[in-house]
Design a protein around this motif. Structure first.
Motif, PDB file in Angstrom:
ATOM      1  N   PHE A 185       0.775  -1.250  -0.030  1.00  0.00           N
ATOM      2  CA  PHE A 185      -0.017   0.019   0.037  1.00  0.00           C
ATOM      3  C   PHE A 185       0.755   1.134  -0.098  1.00  0.00           C
ATOM      4  CE2 PHE A 185      -2.418  -3.259   1.907  1.00  0.00           C
ATOM      5  CZ  PHE A 185      -3.795  -3.144   1.425  1.00  0.00           C
ATOM      6  N   LEU A 186       0.423   2.213  -0.599  1.00  0.00           N
ATOM      7  CA  LEU A 186       1.024   3.586  -0.757  1.00  0.00           C
ATOM      8  C   LEU A 186       0.370   4.416   0.519  1.00  0.00           C
ATOM      9  CD1 LEU A 186       3.299   5.348  -1.789  1.00  0.00           C
ATOM     10  CD2 LEU A 186       1.172   6.412  -3.483  1.00  0.00           C
ATOM     11  N   VAL A 187       1.025   5.016   1.508  1.00  0.00           N
ATOM     12  CA  VAL A 187       0.322   5.625   2.770  1.00  0.00           C
ATOM     13  C   VAL A 187       0.811   7.187   2.481  1.00  0.00           C
ATOM     14  CG1 VAL A 187       0.147   5.716   4.968  1.00  0.00           C
ATOM     15  CG2 VAL A 187       0.572   3.555   3.896  1.00  0.00           C
ATOM     16  N   ARG A 188      -0.309   7.857   2.593  1.00  0.00           N
ATOM     17  CA  ARG A 188       0.164   9.234   2.854  1.00  0.00           C
ATOM     18  C   ARG A 188       0.000   9.960   4.212  1.00  0.00           C
ATOM     19  NH1 ARG A 188      -2.962  13.960   1.786  1.00  0.00           N
ATOM     20  NH2 ARG A 188      -1.678  15.712   1.152  1.00  0.00           N
ATOM     21  N   ALA A 189       1.091  10.428   4.813  1.00  0.00           N
ATOM     22  CA  ALA A 189       1.019  11.222   6.013  1.00  0.00           C
ATOM     23  C   ALA A 189       1.192  12.694   5.809  1.00  0.00           C
ATOM     24  CB  ALA A 189       1.954  10.470   6.827  1.00  0.00           C
ATOM     25  N   GLU A 190       0.640  13.248   6.435  1.00  0.00           N
ATOM     26  CA  GLU A 190       0.869  14.839   6.590  1.00  0.00           C
ATOM     27  C   GLU A 190       0.613  15.623   7.678  1.00  0.00           C
ATOM     28  OE1 GLU A 190      -1.330  17.612   4.384  1.00  0.00           O
ATOM     29  OE2 GLU A 190      -3.205  16.444   4.168  1.00  0.00           O
ATOM     30  N   GLY A 191       0.821  16.786   8.035  1.00  0.00           N
ATOM     31  CA  GLY A 191       0.738  17.456   9.052  1.00  0.00           C
ATOM     32  C   GLY A 191       1.271  19.005   9.415  1.00  0.00           C
ATOM     33  N   SER A 192       0.986  19.503  10.176  1.00  0.00           N
ATOM     34  CA  SER A 192       1.744  20.782  10.631  1.00  0.00           C
ATOM     35  C   SER A 192       2.957  20.327  11.520  1.00  0.00           C
ATOM     36  CB  SER A 192       0.985  21.581  11.246  1.00  0.00           C
ATOM     37  OG  SER A 192       1.704  22.623  12.040  1.00  0.00           O
ATOM     38  N   VAL A 193       4.195  21.150  11.539  1.00  0.00           N
ATOM     39  CA  VAL A 193       5.217  20.585  11.982  1.00  0.00           C
ATOM     40  C   VAL A 193       5.419  21.197  13.554  1.00  0.00           C
ATOM     41  CG1 VAL A 193       6.834  20.830   9.908  1.00  0.00           C
ATOM     42  CG2 VAL A 193       6.782  22.921  11.456  1.00  0.00           C
ATOM     43  N   ASP A 194       4.272  22.104  13.922  1.00  0.00           N
ATOM     44  CA  ASP A 194       4.166  22.662  15.246  1.00  0.00           C
ATOM     45  C   ASP A 194       4.558  21.672  16.284  1.00  0.00           C
ATOM     46  OD1 ASP A 194       3.285  24.685  13.665  1.00  0.00           O
ATOM     47  OD2 ASP A 194       1.392  24.764  14.370  1.00  0.00           O
ATOM     48  N   GLY A 195       5.306  21.916  17.201  1.00  0.00           N
ATOM     49  CA  GLY A 195       5.710  20.903  18.485  1.00  0.00           C
ATOM     50  C   GLY A 195       6.783  20.281  18.013  1.00  0.00           C
ATOM     51  N   SER A 449      -4.645  12.509   4.274  1.00  0.00           N
ATOM     52  CA  SER A 449      -3.845  12.017   5.182  1.00  0.00           C
ATOM     53  C   SER A 449      -4.108  10.764   5.796  1.00  0.00           C
ATOM     54  CB  SER A 449      -3.452  12.895   6.151  1.00  0.00           C
ATOM     55  OG  SER A 449      -2.328  12.651   7.134  1.00  0.00           O
ATOM     56  N   GLY A 450      -3.456   9.713   6.111  1.00  0.00           N
ATOM     57  CA  GLY A 450      -3.816   8.400   6.617  1.00  0.00           C
ATOM     58  C   GLY A 450      -4.169   7.316   5.804  1.00  0.00           C
ATOM     59  N   ASP A 451      -4.714   7.891   4.508  1.00  0.00           N
ATOM     60  CA  ASP A 451      -5.247   7.161   3.577  1.00  0.00           C
ATOM     61  C   ASP A 451      -3.969   6.138   3.052  1.00  0.00           C
ATOM     62  OD1 ASP A 451      -7.548   8.398   3.749  1.00  0.00           O
ATOM     63  OD2 ASP A 451      -7.508   9.113   1.661  1.00  0.00           O
ATOM     64  N   GLU A 452      -4.680   4.787   2.616  1.00  0.00           N
ATOM     65  CA  GLU A 452      -3.913   3.996   1.838  1.00  0.00           C
ATOM     66  C   GLU A 452      -4.369   3.622   0.472  1.00  0.00           C
ATOM     67  OE1 GLU A 452      -2.441   1.419   5.711  1.00  0.00           O
ATOM     68  OE2 GLU A 452      -3.642   0.419   4.035  1.00  0.00           O
ATOM     69  N   ILE A 453      -3.385   3.336  -0.583  1.00  0.00           N
ATOM     70  CA  ILE A 453      -3.752   2.998  -1.751  1.00  0.00           C
ATOM     71  C   ILE A 453      -3.170   1.536  -2.045  1.00  0.00           C
ATOM     72  CG2 ILE A 453      -3.568   3.267  -4.225  1.00  0.00           C
ATOM     73  CD1 ILE A 453      -4.090   6.236  -3.767  1.00  0.00           C
ATOM     74  N   ALA A 454      -4.002   0.603  -2.512  1.00  0.00           N
ATOM     75  CA  ALA A 454      -3.435  -0.521  -3.019  1.00  0.00           C
ATOM     76  C   ALA A 454      -2.400  -0.459  -4.126  1.00  0.00           C
ATOM     77  CB  ALA A 454      -4.176  -1.687  -2.921  1.00  0.00           C
ATOM     78  N   LEU A 455      -1.330  -1.225  -3.922  1.00  0.00           N
ATOM     79  CA  LEU A 455      -0.380  -0.760  -5.414  1.00  0.00           C
ATOM     80  C   LEU A 455      -0.209  -2.533  -5.842  1.00  0.00           C
ATOM     81  CD1 LEU A 455       2.274   1.461  -4.052  1.00  0.00           C
ATOM     82  CD2 LEU A 455       0.488   1.854  -5.542  1.00  0.00           C
TER      83      LEU A 455
END
Ligand SMILES: [Zn+2]
Length: 458
Positions: A185-195, A449-455
């Protein structure tokens, strides 16, 4: 050993397959993605060579047309009486505790030491026995009888990966590696760098080890102290592997990471070139590895920059010939670029210092160390990022820090400005890199963000 191992198939899936032609599904529900991943017909299921039907699986009533069976209408044919205890191989599960070695465990189980040695030697073709972790289960089978012979050893050093050695009829040993069928699976993670970038990445689902190596890679391009601002964002695309029950088997590689800083967007891409070398590149296909690391240690803060400064004791201005990074004593220091160690010795006010010579006559210096790494000796070639020593406060120093200098053209230059010319992909490599970029971009477009795509596991 887990029961699922008995039905493990021998379908081998390439460990680092290229990106497939396109997404099988787009979803934010992992279980649905998992079903979809199973939808294509699986590889032919080859029974594991050691799987045998259990006694309870045998039919208790023979089919009427079974040859050689007396067809008495009410006859209930029982299977042969189970063999006596002493005639079946004994299976034992050994659990690795701290300090155990494979040899000590087999010895404790009463295995002949010559047998154990031969089996371990063969096993080492698939797995380094020194990497055995506490808690790992080792299944062994011994022949029946008073002085049992070792028949086989089976270990699952990591989820979905089973290594086995088995005694052959001629007394030799054969090794095998079984990789459980897995979906990529391809996973996408994203967010803000705060903290902080590291906690932000791990919170968003990036595995800790992956986050650390990514920070090191981005350290080629970013001065985290100066460049990161509240509100800046990151995005990471990486591989995740699941078994056919949907359980996570592990993670593969980062494919791409993006930092969106207040003024600019920074992309890093992983790419295996046609020569087979895996490198990190920027969006234009320039290798990052050719650049010097901006910060040759993790988690440090710049306590004094390059250039004129007021001397804290003498009170007059003088030029600071390097950059100081404040960090606790013992923090590992990395070679800022590939090179050869010129010296690792005590040098007056610098204290314990390592000098490294790089391409084009550039030299880097790392001063005030508390100690040198064991391999940091004159003449030794080091890769970029190799640990060469640890932060300390030796020489003229008022507290633990790294004084880092870059010498180019015979004089100290500002390390923050010093960037060696990068090598850029060209020709067929650049074309393949571009094609991979657009494929990944197309696949990743629009999933959250947090989604997965089957490859495709091609
Ligand atoms: Zn300094």
């Amino acid at each position: 050993m887990r029961p699922s191992l008995a039905i493990a198939t021998l379908a081998l899936i390439s460990l680092y397959p290229a990106i497939g032609p396109g997404p099988a599904i787009l979803t934010s529900r992992p279980e649905a993605a998992h079903e979809a991943a199973l939808a294509p017909p699986a590889e032919p299921q080859a029974a594991a060579p050691w799987s045998e039907p259990c006694i309870t699986d045998l039919p208790s009533v023979a089919p009427a047309d079974a040859p050689g069976i007396n067809p008495a209408p009410t006859a209930v044919i029982l299977p042969d009486a189970p063999p006596k205890e002493a005639e079946v191989p004994q299976e034992r599960i050994l659990v690795v505790a701290r300090g155990d070695t494979l040899a000590s465990l087999l010895d404790g189980a009463g295995v002949d030491s010559a047998d154990a040695h031969a089996a371990i030697e063969r096993l080492a073709r698939q797995f380094r026995p020194s990497q055995l972790r506490p808690g790992t289960e080792i299944a062994i089978r011994l022949s029946p009888g008073e002085t049992p012979d070792l028949l086989d050893i089976e270990i699952e050093p990591e989820p979905g990966r089973t290594v086995r050695v088995a005694r052959q009829p001629d007394g030799s040993w054969a090794d095998s590696l079984t990789i459980a069928p897995r979906s990529r699976f391809l996973v996408r993670a994203e967010g803000s760098v705060d903290g902080g970038l590291f906690p932000a990445m791990t919170r968003s689902g990036v595995p800790a080890g992956m986050a650390l190596s990514l920070i090191r890679i981005l350290g080629h391009q970013v001065d985290f102290q100066r460049d990161l601002q509240p509100g800046d964002r990151f995005e990471v695309l990486f591989d995740r592997f699941r078994d056919d029950e949907g359980d996570v088997l592990g993670h593969g590689q980062i494919l791409k990471a993006t930092l969106t800083l207040s003024g600019r967007t920074l992309e890093v891409w992983r790419y295996k070139n046609r020569a087979g070398d895996v490198e990190w590149y920027d969006a234009q296909g320039r290798s990052l590895r050719r650049s010097f690391m901006r910060t040759p240690l993790d988690g440090a803060r710049v306590s004094s920059g390059f250039g004129p400064r007021s001397h804290p004791v003498l009170g007059f201005n003088r030029v600071h010939q390097g950059i100081d990074f404040a960090a606790p004593t013992g923090t590992p220091i990395y070679a800022a670029a590939e090179g050869v160690i010129i010296s690792a010795k005590r040098e007056g006010g610098y204290g314990l210092m390592v000098r490294i010579r790089h391409a084009n006559g550039v030299e880097t210096r790392y001063a005030h160390m508390s100690r040198f790494a064991r391999n940091a000796t004159a003449g030794r070639r080091v890769r970029q990022g190799a640990v060469i020593g640890a932060v300390g406060s030796t020489g003229l120093s008022t507290g633990p820090h790294l004084h880092y200098e870059v010498v180019a053209g015979g004089r100290q230059v500002n390390p923050a400005r010093h960037v060696q010319e990068a090598v850029r992909l060209a020709g067929a490599d650049l074309a393949a890199f571009r094609a991979r970029q657009s494929r990944i971009t197309r696949i990743a477009a629009g999933f959250g963000s947090g989604d997965e795509i089957a490859l495709a596991s091609d």
